[in-house]
Design an enzyme around this catalytic site. Sequence first.
Site, PDB file in Angstrom:
ATOM      1  CB  CYS A   1      48.310  65.682 -34.968  1.00 44.50           C
ATOM      2  SG  CYS A   1      48.523  64.630 -36.409  1.00 44.50           S
TER       3      CYS A   1
ATOM      4  NE  ARG B   1      46.121  69.802 -41.017  1.00 46.20           N
ATOM      5  CZ  ARG B   1      45.375  69.841 -39.911  1.00 46.20           C
ATOM      6  NH1 ARG B   1      45.374  70.909 -39.145  1.00 46.20           N
ATOM      7  NH2 ARG B   1      44.623  68.807 -39.582  1.00 46.20           N
TER       8      ARG B   1
ATOM      9  NE  ARG C   1      50.416  67.047 -42.958  1.00 48.07           N
ATOM     10  CZ  ARG C   1      49.100  66.997 -42.778  1.00 48.07           C
ATOM     11  NH1 ARG C   1      48.564  65.979 -42.121  1.00 48.07           N
ATOM     12  NH2 ARG C   1      48.330  67.959 -43.209  1.00 48.07           N
TER      13      ARG C   1
ATOM     14  NE  ARG D   1      39.727  65.082 -43.823  1.00 48.62           N
ATOM     15  CZ  ARG D   1      40.938  65.379 -43.358  1.00 48.62           C
ATOM     16  NH1 ARG D   1      41.911  64.480 -43.432  1.00 48.62           N
ATOM     17  NH2 ARG D   1      41.195  66.516 -42.803  1.00 48.62           N
TER      18      ARG D   1
ATOM     19  CD  GLU E   1      47.396  61.191 -42.028  1.00 48.66           C
ATOM     20  OE1 GLU E   1      46.522  62.043 -41.878  1.00 48.66           O
ATOM     21  OE2 GLU E   1      48.304  61.287 -42.869  1.00 48.66           O
TER      22      GLU E   1
ATOM     23  CG  ASN F   1      41.121  65.023 -38.796  1.00 51.59           C
ATOM     24  OD1 ASN F   1      40.551  64.864 -37.733  1.00 51.59           O
ATOM     25  ND2 ASN F   1      41.883  66.072 -39.049  1.00 51.59           N
ATOM     26  CG  ASP F   2      43.266  61.677 -43.847  1.00 53.97           C
ATOM     27  OD1 ASP F   2      42.288  61.705 -44.610  1.00 53.97           O
ATOM     28  OD2 ASP F   2      44.166  62.538 -43.860  1.00 53.97           O
TER      29      ASP F   2
ATOM     30  CG  HIS G   1      28.742  77.305 -41.332  1.00 52.41           C
ATOM     31  ND1 HIS G   1      28.083  77.441 -42.496  1.00 52.41           N
ATOM     32  CD2 HIS G   1      29.888  76.655 -41.620  1.00 52.41           C
ATOM     33  CE1 HIS G   1      28.784  76.884 -43.469  1.00 52.41           C
ATOM     34  NE2 HIS G   1      29.879  76.407 -42.956  1.00 52.41           N
TER      35      HIS G   1
HETATM   36  C1  PEP Z   1      44.425  63.864 -39.920  1.00 50.96           C
HETATM   37  O1  PEP Z   1      44.176  63.278 -40.978  1.00 50.96           O
HETATM   38  O2  PEP Z   1      43.893  63.576 -38.824  1.00 50.96           O
HETATM   39  C2  PEP Z   1      45.384  64.977 -39.905  1.00 50.96           C
HETATM   40  C3  PEP Z   1      45.788  65.506 -38.773  1.00 50.96           C
HETATM   41  O3  PEP Z   1      45.803  65.461 -41.101  1.00 50.96           O
HETATM   42  P1  PEP Z   1      44.865  66.349 -42.052  1.00 50.96           P
HETATM   43  O4  PEP Z   1      43.624  66.690 -41.287  1.00 50.96           O
HETATM   44  O5  PEP Z   1      45.669  67.538 -42.423  1.00 50.96           O
HETATM   45  O6  PEP Z   1      44.623  65.422 -43.182  1.00 50.96           O
HETATM   46 MG    MG Z   2      45.459  63.559 -42.695  1.00 44.38          MG
END
Ligand code: PEP
Ligand code: MG
Length: 551
Positions: A482, A286, A322, A445, A411, A434-435, A184
């Site tokens: 992104c 988002r 999105r 994740r 993703e 991220n995904d 954190h």
């Molecule tokens: C991602 O998955 O990288 C993304 C930008 O979307 P989110 O983090 O909202 O799933």
């Molecule tokens: Mg995502």
Amino acid sequence: MSILRGVGIGQGIATGPVVRMAPALPEPAHETSARGADAERVRAREAMTAVAADLQQRADAAGGAAQDVLEAQAMIAEDPTLTDEVDARIDEGATAEWAVHDAFAGFRATLEAVGGYLGERAADLDDIAQRVLARLQGVAAPGVPDPGHPFVLVARDLAPADTALLKLDQVLALVTSDGGPTSHTAILAREKGIVAVVGAADAAALTEGTTVIVDAAAGTVNDSPTSEELAAAAERIASRAAEDATPAGPGALADGTPISLLANLGKPADAADAVARGAEGVGLFRTEFLFLGASQAPTIEQQRAAYVELLSAFEGRKVVVRLLDAGADKPLAFLNDAHEENPALGLRGLRALRASEDILREQLTALAEADAATAADLWVMAPMVTTVEETAYFTALAKEYGLRTAGVMVEVPASALLADRVLAHADFASIGTNDLTQYTMAADRLLGSVAGFQDPWHPAVLRLVREVGDAGARLDKPVGICGEAAADPLLAVVLVGLGATSLSMAPSALSDVRRSISQHTLEDARRIAASALLADDAAGARAAALDAAQH
Ligand code: PEP
Ligand code: MG
């Protein structure tokens, strides 16, 4: 003597005198209660409830990411399992002090044994236990000192309750001996733009009052700087401050190649801050964040108002919105409330929208109406697109509503591997790292025990990004990034080398990424990316890129 090494958060540098965090309260004595179990239970309950209320109050005052962290802590302070553990010890004759100390220590040990993300939450439990003990003993909770002058705060690890309310004009930098890049302390330092070096094991040896140089870019703390080193640091601090104060020009590489630097936003109210920090537009809005927790789909009117507010803040600039991304980490009951064994692999993203096409059509209607009423350059994209057929479905539908620019988020490895076919049907692609990392590495994740796999530097992820970058270049279609990866200044260079044409990130990361990409030409970026691609793992890719960037 020496240079201490740890993990730097961000690219900042600071100098100042060390002030150490107040030491923890001593461990309570393990003695039999003279008050009796009933009285001790009441004392324990009263203290835990009061600490929870205090943490909740701090949460409300803090806002932002800090608020979520503190709210989670407030819940832990009254967690029924923990309360049961405390009661069980009291029933065996312990004092409330000992029962709290021992029950929290048991939880801490469990978290540490799990390791990874959860292990890094261990400090949070210590902090709550200390607050409850202080309450029981009628003394002040250990916390951030207030020496009356700016200082470098040195601690074992900072609890969210402390970082959230740090007086930013007083704290020049943070140095911790514990905690990693996902602790954190690190998350909040990143959000607040505080210079920080975490996990510097030798920080315990830093003495009060010593002047140190904290260099987050290098991940070092110099505890006996020469006058030359102090002068060089002062120069870097001044030049960073000057750069931050100058209105940022558009993002570009050293050879002038433009790379748009955009903001990731979750609500229109954050637009002004993003613009102030030099965002050229929005790379990811988002929309689901507007409606998390809602039991019914938002109306067209509600949506239109939010989109008009957003688009009005970015007149003449690109705003990528999105469509609702429901599922797994972002549950939206009105799109999918089924229990799924593996929600990350379930009816989510575009799949869920398509299953409720009326909701998808309403959202496109609201977006088209907001577009007509404002003067931003609206781009729309679908989340979690897996197939070419889904791409064609979504872009055709968006065009039906008069939306000019329609693309997809990449993703899922399937859509990255078929990026040339996907891009044939879309105006652009935006890679959600991220995904994409979660699905490439087969690591949830949200799960602390596999957090070590969730690293976008992994060459397997980078190769997929290259597929999309190459396809974009061949078809002359923009490819944005992104996910969180775009906020890492060195990884941003690699992503550009792999073909990204824009980078979208939390606004606080914009200036460091802007600076980092401006130091490399496109040819450099390609060379740095090529060296990262050759590595066996994420750490190797990072090290190879760092080496290539310095030569
Ligand atoms: C991602 O998955 O990288 C993304 C930008 O979307 P989110 O983090 O909202 O799933
Ligand atoms: Mg995502």
